[in-house]
Write an enzyme that holds these catalytic residues in place. Sequence first.
Site, mmCIF file in Angstrom:
data_model
loop_
_atom_site.group_PDB
_atom_site.id
_atom_site.type_symbol
_atom_site.label_atom_id
_atom_site.label_comp_id
_atom_site.label_asym_id
_atom_site.label_seq_id
_atom_site.Cartn_x
_atom_site.Cartn_y
_atom_site.Cartn_z
ATOM 1 N N LYS A 193 0.954 -1.242 -0.057
ATOM 2 C CA LYS A 193 -0.043 0.211 0.000
ATOM 3 C C LYS A 193 0.786 1.119 -0.033
ATOM 4 O O LYS A 193 0.877 2.016 1.021
ATOM 5 C CB LYS A 193 -0.992 -0.055 1.292
ATOM 6 C CG LYS A 193 -2.117 -1.010 1.007
ATOM 7 C CD LYS A 193 -3.336 -0.918 1.790
ATOM 8 C CE LYS A 193 -3.931 0.589 1.796
ATOM 9 N NZ LYS A 193 -4.945 0.913 0.764
ATOM 10 N N ASP A 250 -0.688 -12.583 5.080
ATOM 11 C CA ASP A 250 -1.633 -13.348 6.047
ATOM 12 C C ASP A 250 -2.926 -13.227 5.796
ATOM 13 O O ASP A 250 -3.820 -14.315 5.678
ATOM 14 C CB ASP A 250 -1.417 -12.733 7.367
ATOM 15 C CG ASP A 250 -1.675 -13.794 8.721
ATOM 16 O OD1 ASP A 250 -2.376 -14.839 8.343
ATOM 17 O OD2 ASP A 250 -1.677 -13.246 9.603
ATOM 18 N N ASP A 254 -5.161 -16.141 3.156
ATOM 19 C CA ASP A 254 -6.736 -17.078 3.646
ATOM 20 C C ASP A 254 -7.675 -16.698 2.738
ATOM 21 O O ASP A 254 -8.606 -17.450 2.422
ATOM 22 C CB ASP A 254 -6.877 -16.236 5.117
ATOM 23 C CG ASP A 254 -6.311 -17.237 6.120
ATOM 24 O OD1 ASP A 254 -5.588 -17.825 5.999
ATOM 25 O OD2 ASP A 254 -6.686 -16.883 7.387
#
Length: 370
Positions: A193, A250, A254
Amino acid sequence: MAARKLFLLAGDGIGMEIMAEAGKLITCMNDELDLGFECEEGLVGGAAYDACGKAISEGDMRQALAADAVLFGAVGGPKWADVPYDVRPEAGLLRLRKELELFANLRPAICYPALASASSLKPELVDGLDILIVRELTGGVYFGEPKEITDLGHGNKRAVDTQVYETGEIERIAAVAFELARGRNRHVTSMEKHNVMKSGVLWREVVSAIHAVQYKDVALAHMLADAGAMQLVRAPRQFDVIVTDNLFGDLLSDVAAMLTGSLGMLPSASLGVVDSKTGSRRAMYEPVHGSAPDIAGKGLANPIAMIASLAMCLRISFGMNDEAGWLERAISAVLDDGLRTADIYSNGMQKVSTGEMGDALVTKFKQIAA
Ligand code: NAD
């Protein structure tokens, strides 16, 4: 031929059941193809705590450091809910990651055609999906200092986590992603980002620089991590390799995991630095799921995530691309035949136990490798 040393840490709960099935495949590979795997077994997690009061013993830690690759099952369970924090089952996993210096976490999300209907997305979006998320594992906001909660008084507190990356950390994870992309579709998407985070600015700069100097043969795209999350569920097949930091990785891994239908299907690999003398690197291979105490000991566990982790081990640690491909084809073939453990079962399919799935995979592997 030098022996290929595998260290097997089955752990707790279904860890033991799925490792037994991986063991059948390793035995089959040694018997049929003379691959010369030498396996040692150790204890980790609750099993190690019961045996020696630690989450992994010093001896087993030494064996893990000396092995060509570690295969890890899963740790944890209610039995060890109240053991002291520093010897809890998960501490064994964290110690392995730290001492083996495993900085790169690889999580493929592959949607087998036979399971496309099990995804939460429409089958036509995920059928044939094959993406690889490369997550930085030892830096970033989970480890940066300061990391603290300060009491400001009058019921007010201040919490700080620090997102921090240095050039070398970004370079080495980007290099892993580019190298892996060379064996796939030669496309890397880097996610950060940079619009709101200085660490994102540096991340983008360093990934672009290493690409320009060493990996021009691989296409590179940059994407903001939030847009990347959206694209992962909108049109996931646009991606080949995604490289990102610890926190975003992370979350994004997922999201990608759910595209494939079941936790019991998801393998992973964690890689360390390349040894400049031997050219080899430490590595650990493990399913993404935990020890599943709710189904442990019942023959219900799906061994595919563990066996797909073994396939990653063959390819990455031993350069056995053919054998890895045969194992992955064996997984596809048993699913095409309609065999399903309970977690992926649907009407009309043949429900099988953990052991029956392992046996079927051995049979298919033998046929494919012959
Ligand atoms: P889990 O992944 O163990 O289980 C979540 C759900 O998925 C359960 O319903 C389980 O039955 C099912 N499931 C998981 N793997 C499966 C498989 N191979 N086949 C069929 N079904 C499967 O997560 P959890 O229940 O949150 O955690 C249980 C224990 O595992 C906890 O102690 C947790 O700390 C630990 N854990 C360990 C690891 C690891 O060792 N890497 C990872 C996650 C959780």
